[in-house]
Write an enzyme that holds these catalytic residues in place. Structure first.
Site, PDB file in Angstrom:
ATOM      1  N   ARG A  66      -6.120 -65.325 -60.300  1.00 16.35           N
ATOM      2  CA  ARG A  66      -6.100 -64.897 -61.577  1.00 16.35           C
ATOM      3  C   ARG A  66      -5.227 -65.756 -62.416  1.00 16.35           C
ATOM      4  NH1 ARG A  66      -5.840 -58.385 -59.933  1.00 16.35           N
ATOM      5  NH2 ARG A  66      -7.953 -58.199 -60.098  1.00 16.35           N
ATOM      6  N   GLU A  96     -15.028 -65.702 -56.225  1.00 24.04           N
ATOM      7  CA  GLU A  96     -16.065 -64.640 -56.422  1.00 24.04           C
ATOM      8  C   GLU A  96     -17.039 -64.784 -55.232  1.00 24.04           C
ATOM      9  OE1 GLU A  96     -16.154 -62.175 -58.114  1.00 24.04           O
ATOM     10  OE2 GLU A  96     -14.353 -62.702 -59.453  1.00 24.04           O
ATOM     11  N   GLN A 148     -18.754 -58.717 -51.038  1.00 23.43           N
ATOM     12  CA  GLN A 148     -19.002 -57.705 -49.784  1.00 23.43           C
ATOM     13  C   GLN A 148     -17.571 -57.992 -48.846  1.00 23.43           C
ATOM     14  OE1 GLN A 148     -22.389 -55.282 -50.233  1.00 23.43           O
ATOM     15  NE2 GLN A 148     -20.625 -55.042 -50.312  1.00 23.43           N
ATOM     16  N   LEU A 152     -15.751 -64.946 -41.716  1.00 25.65           N
ATOM     17  CA  LEU A 152     -15.782 -64.134 -42.950  1.00 25.65           C
ATOM     18  C   LEU A 152     -17.121 -63.416 -42.923  1.00 25.65           C
ATOM     19  CD1 LEU A 152     -14.586 -65.927 -46.218  1.00 25.65           C
ATOM     20  CD2 LEU A 152     -14.318 -63.653 -45.362  1.00 25.65           C
ATOM     21  N   TYR A 201     -21.517 -63.058 -43.160  1.00 28.65           N
ATOM     22  CA  TYR A 201     -22.501 -63.305 -44.135  1.00 28.65           C
ATOM     23  C   TYR A 201     -22.524 -65.092 -44.398  1.00 28.65           C
ATOM     24  CZ  TYR A 201     -23.368 -58.616 -45.589  1.00 28.65           C
ATOM     25  OH  TYR A 201     -23.614 -57.309 -45.596  1.00 28.65           O
ATOM     26  N   TYR A 224     -24.198 -60.242 -60.441  1.00 26.94           N
ATOM     27  CA  TYR A 224     -22.724 -59.805 -60.623  1.00 26.94           C
ATOM     28  C   TYR A 224     -21.653 -60.946 -60.658  1.00 26.94           C
ATOM     29  CZ  TYR A 224     -17.952 -59.502 -59.088  1.00 26.94           C
ATOM     30  OH  TYR A 224     -16.701 -59.708 -59.069  1.00 26.94           O
ATOM     31  N   ASP A 277     -20.523 -54.113 -60.069  1.00 27.95           N
ATOM     32  CA  ASP A 277     -20.373 -54.019 -58.560  1.00 27.95           C
ATOM     33  C   ASP A 277     -19.975 -52.759 -57.923  1.00 27.95           C
ATOM     34  OD1 ASP A 277     -17.774 -53.522 -59.321  1.00 27.95           O
ATOM     35  OD2 ASP A 277     -16.884 -54.827 -57.706  1.00 27.95           O
ATOM     36  N   CYS A 315      -6.548 -39.071 -58.389  1.00 22.53           N
ATOM     37  CA  CYS A 315      -6.522 -38.490 -59.684  1.00 22.53           C
ATOM     38  C   CYS A 315      -5.784 -37.893 -60.505  1.00 22.53           C
ATOM     39  CB  CYS A 315      -7.977 -37.172 -59.398  1.00 22.53           C
ATOM     40  SG  CYS A 315      -9.373 -37.777 -58.728  1.00 22.53           S
ATOM     41  N   CYS A 335      -4.087 -40.252 -62.870  1.00 12.53           N
ATOM     42  CA  CYS A 335      -5.099 -40.959 -63.284  1.00 12.53           C
ATOM     43  C   CYS A 335      -5.114 -41.015 -64.887  1.00 12.53           C
ATOM     44  CB  CYS A 335      -6.563 -40.628 -62.904  1.00 12.53           C
ATOM     45  SG  CYS A 335      -7.813 -41.790 -63.726  1.00 12.53           S
ATOM     46  N   CYS A 382     -12.655 -37.452 -67.392  1.00 10.60           N
ATOM     47  CA  CYS A 382     -13.367 -37.704 -66.218  1.00 10.60           C
ATOM     48  C   CYS A 382     -14.334 -36.531 -65.728  1.00 10.60           C
ATOM     49  CB  CYS A 382     -12.364 -38.205 -65.017  1.00 10.60           C
ATOM     50  SG  CYS A 382     -13.666 -38.460 -63.383  1.00 10.60           S
TER      51      CYS A 382
END
Length: 362
Positions: free
Chosen positions: A32, A44, A49, A87, A89, A127, A145, A207, A210, A216
């Site tokens: 970031r 990314e 996943q 990791l 995949y 995505y 996502d 909640c 929130c 919501c």
DNA sequence: AAGCCGGGGCG
DNA sequence: CGCCCAGGCTT
């Protein structure tokens, strides 16, 4: 104010609310602090996943090993895979290498700078293309996502099954509409995902604290724990049906299935079901009275095998033809009857049995 | 549209 | 133990 303009008001307020929430709650994460598309791309791919906590150390190691896309392009693929080890995949790692080479060799080390062009790269889908396009280049395209599905399903009370193609379109369209009201598309995309990750979590959403509690739909109707709707795929069960096809003088013994199971009221041969394949007659768990019949009978030819797919079951069938002497034909269980092939052909039967009769006696 | 690819953390 | 995770590719 009718409900339509009411809904529109919520839609335009929602992105800004999330962006403000984000500025106060965002985690400090290494990717970031940059707008370098290479670093954003790398983060990314790693995060596909994969939870932030699991991916972060990998990101640090990759950046240290390959500070630029050209460094990664030059790397040996085995070395890259070794860095990726643990990791999962692993095709992600191979695609990573391919795309690094492509960008280096054919694009002069300059990453594609639009959603459309990013989509063309190996390992970059809808995505990831949206994430890079917005984070690195400020393009106004929505990320969709797992977090986005959850947040939107809850806030807007969407009950569609998110595993379907139709639902993907619904959510993508809504996300595309919402991002139009964002102050900054990159911040908004980060915000909705971060919000899903730490506030509107899958199991115990917070909640009570929130900022969207009032608008919501899920919270207002007490459904936050049941959204999003996600159909679980029914596991396919393997079943092994070993049929003893007793025959005597051009007739075969059949009975009607009555159990609470598949093929109720259809006719079949003497069945022994096992939970694993049995290659031979002598491996079958044949109960007492029947084993005597099998001993006295004659096994004709080799067993025939076939398979039938049902919605949630895969039936593997093996047929053994056993010719019985006349004096034993009355020893089968009471519900069995002897049929000529012609008569058997007229009985209601599973396709599996019909096909077999056709092949063996037709 | 559905199957496949993984390892880890959580309740 | 089942669910879910900053999904994408192949059939």
């Amino acid at each position: 104010m009718n409900w339509q303009s009411d809904l529109n008001a919520i839609k335009s307020a929602f992105p800004v609310t999330l962006e403000r929430w984000y500025e106060h709650h965002k985690r400090d994460l290494p990717w970031r602090h940059t707008r370098d598309p290479y670093r954003i791309w790398l983060s990314e791919i790693i995060l596909q996943q994969t939870r932030v906590a699991q991916g972060k150390p990998y990101y640090e190691r990759f950046i240290e090993a390959y500070p630029t896309v050209a460094d990664m392009a030059r790397a040996d693929e085995r070395e890259l895979l070794r860095l990726w080890q643990g990791l999962g995949y692993y095709s992600r790692a191979r695609n990573l290498h391919q795309t690094a080479r492509y960008v280096t060799d054919h694009l002069a080390e300059k990453f594609p700078d639009s959603f459309r062009d990013l989509l063309k790269m190996k390992g970059i889908g809808e995505y990831t293309a949206a994430a890079i396009a917005s984070f690195a280049f400020g393009e106004r395209v929505p990320v969709v996502d797992g977090n986005v599905y959850r947040v939107l399903a809850r806030v807007y009370g969407i009950e569609e099954d998110i595993t379907t193609t139709k639902a993907k379109k619904t959510f993508a369209a809504l996300a595309g509409e919402l991002i139009q009201s964002a102050d900054d598309p990159a911040t908004y995309n980060q915000a909705i995902m971060e919000f899903g990750a730490i506030q509107c979590t899958p199991l115990s959403p917070d909640c009570l604290l929130c900022p969207l509690q009032q608008q919501c739909v899920a919270y207002q109707t007490g459904r936050q724990h049941r959204l999003p709707v996600k159909a679980k795929k029914a596991p396919v069960r393997n079943r092994y049906f070993n049929y003893l096809v007793f025959q005597s003088k051009e007739r075969v013994a059949m009975h009607e299935r009555t159990a609470r199971d598949i093929w109720q009221n259809l006719h079949e041969f003497y069945l022994l079901e096992t939970d694993e394949p049995k290659g031979q007659l002598r491996d079958l768990p044949i109960p007492e009275p029947i084993s005597e019949l099998v001993e006295s009978g004659t096994l004709m030819a080799l067993p025939t095998e076939s398979m039938q797919l049902l919605s949630h079951q895969r039936i593997h069938a093996t047929f053994y033809i056993i010719d019985l002497p006349d004096d034993l034909t009355g020893r089968l269980p009471a519900d069995f009857q002897w049929y000529s092939v012609l008569q058997a052909g007229r009985l209601p039967k599973p396709v599996l049995i019909t096909n077999y009769l056709e092949k063996a006696f037709g």
